[in-house]
Design an enzyme around this catalytic site. Sequence first.
Site, short mmCIF file in Angstrom:
data_model
loop_
_atom_site.label_atom_id
_atom_site.label_comp_id
_atom_site.label_asym_id
_atom_site.label_seq_id
_atom_site.Cartn_x
_atom_site.Cartn_y
_atom_site.Cartn_z
N CYS A 1 42.82 49.89 36.60
CA CYS A 1 41.67 50.78 36.78
C CYS A 1 40.97 50.41 38.09
O CYS A 1 41.57 49.85 38.98
CB CYS A 1 40.74 50.73 35.57
SG CYS A 1 39.85 49.17 35.40
N ARG A 2 39.70 50.73 38.19
CA ARG A 2 38.98 50.47 39.45
C ARG A 2 38.62 48.99 39.60
O ARG A 2 38.81 48.40 40.63
CB ARG A 2 37.72 51.34 39.52
CG ARG A 2 36.95 51.20 40.83
CD ARG A 2 35.79 52.19 40.89
NE ARG A 2 34.94 52.11 39.70
CZ ARG A 2 33.95 51.21 39.55
NH1 ARG A 2 33.68 50.35 40.49
NH2 ARG A 2 33.22 51.21 38.45
#
Length: 114
Positions: free
Chosen positions: A72-73
């Site tokens: 993810c980020r």
Amino acid sequence: QDLSDRAIPSLPAEMSVAEVASLDPQEWFFLDVREPEEWEAGHIEWATLIPLGELSDRVSELPQDKQIVTVCRSGNRSAQARDILLKLGFTTVTSMAGGMNEWQARGYPVVTGP
């Protein structure tokens, strides 16, 4: 039957960006759980996008014969995705610590667009 005797290769809960960058895409499924606009801004070339909110409904799209690394980020959503998959019976799942922020900060390549 003691379930702990089953020979299931266990993975660490998290792997570093450097460890993930060295994984063989032939053997690993890179699962990006961010939103489409985040994906288009930059993602790992061989990753597959399934946003976290859709994961439970789209679990049939995941390969049963590969180890899975979630991305993810920053590492929070990928940890959630890992836990969802473990609860659904996937045994070889890990999360990339630091997420795409760390991946890009370390200069690993990304591709942009859909």
